[in-house]
Motif scaffolding. Structure first.
Motif: not given
Ligand code: SAH
Length: 396
Positions: A188-198, A236-241, A260-267
């Motif tokens: 939905n227009g947001c980007l997220y980094r996902v740690n699939v291993k841990k 992120v969803a709330a900030l983006k909106a 925090r990295a996800n906030v930066a990723l979405n500028r």
């Protein structure tokens, strides 16, 4: 094929197509099948009821693959069921803006003990029962064949429930390439980094997708407190909106780092976010003492009810955080409160939230009931599959 005979009157739940046989229902067995072996289940009069996977160590001794005696459990069976599960997602998520979704939701997709999640071009599986574990090679081969543009399949069977099945913890590459430590997904227009291993579960709380969208729809201009924030899905969803500010709270500093990295990723401006490593219970009490207030509060705690014996203690926990949250809302503010404990029913949850508002001395109305996203369907014969519930309450 080996078979199991049930005690008199214990075939009812299978007749109702509930997919589990508990150890207490068993009268006798033909022989000692191997873990995960396919067996037939018969009632006390010898009538055929179901075909399923035997699990010698679990209280759930059989998980049913099929209620049709004509169905043979082989690689072709998994091909058919997996294909059905994939088509359902193509249908219900047609047009959805996401490249991360649950492809297989275990019992509710007729594949007990199997979870398959997709993140971008990576697939992450959990084999949570002796039956699904035994068929792992066939399942992996089918997934590789059925899913286009697949880079790799990774296993995250490093979960406690495996112990109940007598299975060891297992994690690692199953097919194709090994995924990077962080996979980037879009929702939905947001980007997220996902740690699939841990990360938790297979890395991300996919079940909250629709609820993130719902929070976003209310967020413009709001000051939000995001309790049990994990990697910042709601934040992120709330900030983006257009939320004015989000305070993320989690007991794990590591997950907040990814938030925090996800906030930066979405500028998004970092000044619009505070990340607080703390116990939610203590922090809410402190905020209350300090007279803090918010427009929106999200409470998405981990599963407090792990067994029926936990229900009383867990209910007190839910009530406590909900009471404190009600006390911390501005007039007109909204509480987004969740429980992912399957053993806590909707009625009880609503009562706990109502009691919490009463104790907080706040008048509130329910705006909405929330539940798990469409790619986490619940088979009607398996009500246990509906675990996630949420209430949106607006206070006066
Ligand atoms: N809301 C998140 C998922 C929450 S998972 C999302 O949508 O992605 C639950 C989180 O609560 C985990 O990150 C865990 O680290 C955290 N947690 C568990 N107990 C806690 C406590 N007592 N105080 C603060 N955080 C807690």
């Amino acid at each position: 094929m080996r078979s199991m005979i049930l005690k008199p009157k214990r075939g009812k739940s299978l007749q109702n197509r509930h997919p589990w046989v508990f150890s207490g229902a068993i009268a006798r067995m033909d022989d000692a099948p191997e873990p995960g072996e396919t067996i037939d289940v018969l009632d006390s009069d010898g009538r055929w009821l179901a075909r399923g996977a035997f699990s010698p160590q679990s209280q759930i001794r059989v998980r049913v693959w099929s209620f049709d005696p004509a169905i043979i459990i082989d690689a072709g069976f998994f091909h058919t069921r997996l294909n059905q599960a994939l088509s359902l997602r193509r249908e219900v998520l047609a047009g959805a803006d996401t490249d991360a979704l649950r492809l297989v939701n275990a019992e509710s997709d007729g594949l007990p003990g199997l979870i398959v999640d997709r993140y971008e071009n990576w697939v992450v599986c959990q084999f949570l029962s002796a039956g699904s574990d035994r068929w792992k090679p066939a399942i992996v081969a089918c997934l590789a064949e059925l899913i286009p543009d697949l880079a790799g399949i990774y296993e995250r069977s490093d979960v406690d429930v495996r112990k109940k099945e007598g299975l060891p913890m297992a994690a690692g590459r199953l097919w194709g390439q090994e995924p990077p430590d962080q996979v980037e997904i879009r929702e939905n227009g947001c980007l997220y980094r996902v740690n699939v291993k841990k990360g938790h579960k297979t890395g991300f709380y996919l079940d909250q997708r629709d609820n993130r969208a719902c929070v976003a729809a209310y967020a413009r201009g709001a000051a939000m407190l995001n309790c049990f924030a994990y990697t910042g899905g709601f934040a992120v969803a709330a900030l983006k909106a257009g939320a004015a500010h989000v305070t993320n709270v989690d007991s794990s500093a590591a997950v907040l780092k990814l938030a925090r990295a996800n906030v930066a990723l979405n500028r998004l401006e970092e000044t619009r976010v505070d990340d607080i490593t703390a116990d939610v219970f203590s922090l809410l009490r402190r905020y209350r003492a300090e007279g803090r207030a918010f427009d929106m509060i999200v409470l998405d705690p981990p599963k407090f009810v792990k067994s029926k014996g936990d229900l009383m203690r867990a209910s007190r926990g839910y009530k406590e955080i909900n009471r404190l949250a009600f006390e911390l809302l501005h007039p007109g503010g909204t509480l987004w409160t969740f429980s992912c404990s399957g053993l806590m029913g909707r009625d009880l949850f609503q009562k706990i939230v109502a009691d919490a508002a009463l104790d907080a001395g706040r008048q509130a109305v329910i705006l909405r009931w929330l539940s798990q996203a469409l790619d986490h369907p619940t088979a009607l014969n398996f009500p246990e599959g509906s675990y996630l519930k949420g209430l949106v309450c607006r206070v006066d």
